[in-house]
Scaffold this motif. Structure first.
Motif, PDB file in Angstrom:
ATOM      1  N   LEU A  75     -15.792 -61.492 -20.473  1.00  0.00           N
ATOM      2  CA  LEU A  75     -16.066 -60.056 -20.535  1.00  0.00           C
ATOM      3  C   LEU A  75     -15.514 -59.360 -19.296  1.00  0.00           C
ATOM      4  O   LEU A  75     -15.787 -59.771 -18.166  1.00  0.00           O
ATOM      5  N   HIS A 103      -8.296 -53.473 -23.589  1.00  0.00           N
ATOM      6  CA  HIS A 103      -7.715 -54.160 -24.743  1.00  0.00           C
ATOM      7  C   HIS A 103      -6.775 -55.276 -24.299  1.00  0.00           C
ATOM      8  O   HIS A 103      -6.796 -56.394 -24.840  1.00  0.00           O
ATOM      9  N   VAL A 147     -13.189 -54.916 -28.268  1.00  0.00           N
ATOM     10  CA  VAL A 147     -13.185 -53.822 -27.288  1.00  0.00           C
ATOM     11  C   VAL A 147     -14.356 -52.895 -27.617  1.00  0.00           C
ATOM     12  O   VAL A 147     -14.478 -52.414 -28.740  1.00  0.00           O
ATOM     13  N   GLY A 193     -12.328 -62.818 -25.690  1.00  0.00           N
ATOM     14  CA  GLY A 193     -12.300 -61.764 -24.682  1.00  0.00           C
ATOM     15  C   GLY A 193     -13.028 -60.512 -25.157  1.00  0.00           C
ATOM     16  O   GLY A 193     -12.911 -60.091 -26.313  1.00  0.00           O
ATOM     17  N   ILE A 194     -13.807 -59.928 -24.255  1.00  0.00           N
ATOM     18  CA  ILE A 194     -14.521 -58.676 -24.541  1.00  0.00           C
ATOM     19  C   ILE A 194     -14.128 -57.660 -23.485  1.00  0.00           C
ATOM     20  O   ILE A 194     -14.365 -57.864 -22.289  1.00  0.00           O
ATOM     21  N   GLY A 195     -13.497 -56.576 -23.906  1.00  0.00           N
ATOM     22  CA  GLY A 195     -13.213 -55.461 -23.006  1.00  0.00           C
ATOM     23  C   GLY A 195     -14.299 -54.419 -23.168  1.00  0.00           C
ATOM     24  O   GLY A 195     -14.543 -53.921 -24.275  1.00  0.00           O
ATOM     25  N   HIS A 208     -11.109 -61.290 -30.163  1.00  0.00           N
ATOM     26  CA  HIS A 208     -11.419 -60.395 -29.048  1.00  0.00           C
ATOM     27  C   HIS A 208     -12.136 -59.157 -29.579  1.00  0.00           C
ATOM     28  O   HIS A 208     -12.072 -58.861 -30.778  1.00  0.00           O
ATOM     29  N   GLU A 245      -6.845 -56.895 -21.434  1.00  0.00           N
ATOM     30  CA  GLU A 245      -7.660 -57.967 -20.851  1.00  0.00           C
ATOM     31  C   GLU A 245      -8.346 -58.783 -21.939  1.00  0.00           C
ATOM     32  O   GLU A 245      -8.409 -60.016 -21.872  1.00  0.00           O
ATOM     33  N   ALA A 246      -8.884 -58.099 -22.941  1.00  0.00           N
ATOM     34  CA  ALA A 246      -9.604 -58.810 -24.002  1.00  0.00           C
ATOM     35  C   ALA A 246      -8.672 -59.716 -24.798  1.00  0.00           C
ATOM     36  O   ALA A 246      -9.044 -60.842 -25.159  1.00  0.00           O
ATOM     37  N   GLU A 247      -7.464 -59.235 -25.062  1.00  0.00           N
ATOM     38  CA  GLU A 247      -6.507 -60.038 -25.823  1.00  0.00           C
ATOM     39  C   GLU A 247      -6.006 -61.250 -25.046  1.00  0.00           C
ATOM     40  O   GLU A 247      -5.570 -62.240 -25.638  1.00  0.00           O
TER      41      GLU A 247
END
Length: 488
Positions: free
Chosen positions: A366, A247, A314, A256-258, A312, A249-251
């Motif tokens: 990602l 989460h 997750v 962003g895709i976690g 983003h 990393e995605a934010e």
């Protein structure tokens, strides 16, 4: 040498549809065994207990919710210390073996079996069988004492080491006879418990005064009947750390895709509960709920919509999800006979990248996280440590009381002795037409990815199975074969 289990289940019936699925006892095939007073009545630790012993007729109901006009259903024998035991303390020669995959809590159970046998019943001779079932005839053993196991619960894995694969039942029982072992504690998943059942049948065939007690564990929580398997709580707790990292990393990036892959070969309980606990997940994919990638209502469309709404996404996926989308390796098996799975996490994360960069012309960032072995290798948390203690003590009390051929576990919060065949006949799986999965869909706001007609058909199928499971004809009781459902 494989011995098939063709014996009829040990079943007793009573008024109002009461059915007791009992476990074998040594006196079933060795009559006139002497009994001895339980040494717990002289144990200072138990002097404060108002009732030392469990009533021999106490049972635990498998289903806690019943309709007023429905049968009372299946019961199992309640675990706990009995007033009479079938072993003297100096007679006991116990052994412990761990098989299958690693799981948080294995060392805790080993410790508590050793300490429980020693401190509660005065048992001094306890062996650890190293390297799984084959360790019996490979002569790999270590003596276990409270001092040896004192702090092993602080470590992950198992001090006895483990293995997968087939074993020679006849050689194992030969070794048990040669060593004079009379109590065997087996820790492992459904394959391990099937092996324990076969060993018990060979022991019974030879007429040996040997107890075989199983303590089922699987990090996937796919053992039926019992409320949960040990290590599951720890796995869910640790999985949240990976989800939180995904989460963050995605934010931190545009689009962003976690992406987190968790354990769950056939059952998606870890993914489901970790998703519900974290509340940061936008999409959870499990083996029980098929999904498709392209087209209206597909995964790609949902990801794109969430990216546009929140910036983003997750995603959590269980290792067994989406295997039907991969074509390679579907017929290969590991040493335990389990189907080898393709790495759906790597495959799907790459496909998501390709789809958005080549077809949608979108720049995405990602981050793929696979914490599988980190989760399996950690020590158990406080909740699982307490649970492992209860499991170990329940197994010890059952063995000393002469029960055998059983697995132990909580049923509706009460520990019980369960016949081996009940914990190995099927897998516990997430019921996607149940409320818990509906709660997840509501929490993540993801689509079910199922055609509505298929959902209705699934509901009808499970309702029919549930109805058939309530029928009792004479002494033949058929339990519903649908998956055990999480308690409300």
């Amino acid at each position: 040498m494989a011995i098939s289990n063709n014996r009829e289940p040990k079943i007793a019936t009573g008024p109002c549809g009461y059915v007791l699925e009992d476990v074998p006892h040594l006196v079933d095939y060795i009559p006139d065994l002497p009994t001895y007073p339980n040494p717990l009545q002289d144990n200072p630790s138990y002097s404060v207990v108002k009732q030392y012993f469990v009533n021999v007729d106490d049972t635990v109901a498998q289903k806690i919710v019943v309709h007023k006009d429905s049968p009372r259903g299946t019961h199992f024998r309640r675990s706990g210390p009995r007033q009479k035991v079938y072993f003297e303390s100096n007679e006991v020669h116990a052994c412990i073996v761990t098989c299958g995959g690693l799981c948080p809590g294995l060392n805790t159970v080993i410790r508590e079996i050793v300490c429980g046998l020693n401190h509660m019943y005065g048992v001094k001779r306890i062996l650890g069988i190293e390297g799984g079932y084959r360790g019996f005839y490979a002569r790999n053993t270590i003596p276990l004492t409270p001092k040896v196991v004192n702090d092993i619960h602080k470590r992950g894995g198992t001090i006895l080491r483990t293995s997968r694969g087939r074993h020679d039942t006849s050689k194992i029982v030969d070794s048990i006879q040669d060593r004079g072992i009379n109590q065997i504690y087996v820790l492992g998943g459904d394959g391990t418990q099937k092996g324990a059942s076969v060993i018990f049948e060979e022991v019974r065939r030879r007429g040996l005064k040997v107890v075989v007690a199983g303590i089922p564990n699987t990090i996937d929580n796919d053992i039926p009947v019992i409320d949960r398997s040990f290590g599951f709580d720890t796995a869910v707790e640790e999985a949240q750390r990976a989800i939180n990292a995904a989460h963050v990393e995605a934010e931190g990036f545009e689009n962003g895709i976690g992406f987190v892959k968790l354990m769950g070969r056939y059952s998606g309980f870890i993914a489901m509960y970790a998703t519900l606990a974290s509340r940061d997940v936008d999409c959870c994919l499990i083996p029980e709920s098929p999904f498709y990638l392209e087209g209206p209502g597909g995964l790609y469309e949902y990801i794109e919509r969430r990216l546009k709404e929140n910036g983003h996404v997750v995603i959590v996926i269980a290792e067994g999800a989406g295997q039907e989308l991969l074509s390679e390796g579907m017929n290969q098996q590991d040493a335990s006979g389990n189907k080898l799975l393709q790495d759906v996490g790597l495959w799907l994360s790459q496909n998501i990248k390709d789809h958005f960069s080549k077809q949608r012309k979108m720049t995405i960032n990602l981050k793929y996280i696979d914490p599988t072995y980190m989760i399996r290798a950690i020590p158990s948390n406080a909740s699982d440590n307490v649970y492992c203690t209860l499991l170990a003590h329940s197994a010890i009390h059952g063995a000393m009381a002469g029960y055998t051929g059983f697995a132990v576990g909580p049923v509706n919060g009460r520990h019980a002795y369960i016949p081996f065949h009940r914990v190995t006949e099927r897998l516990n799986r997430v019921v996607i037409t149940d409320r818990m999965w509906a709660r997840l869909l509501s929490s993540t706001n993801q689509p079910s990815f199922w055609d509505l007609n298929k959902v209705e058909a699934k509901k009808k199928e499970e309702t029919k199975e549930e109805t058939e499971g309530q029928l009792i004809v004479g002494e033949n009781h058929t339990e519903a074969t649908s998956a055990s459902r999480p308690k409300e």
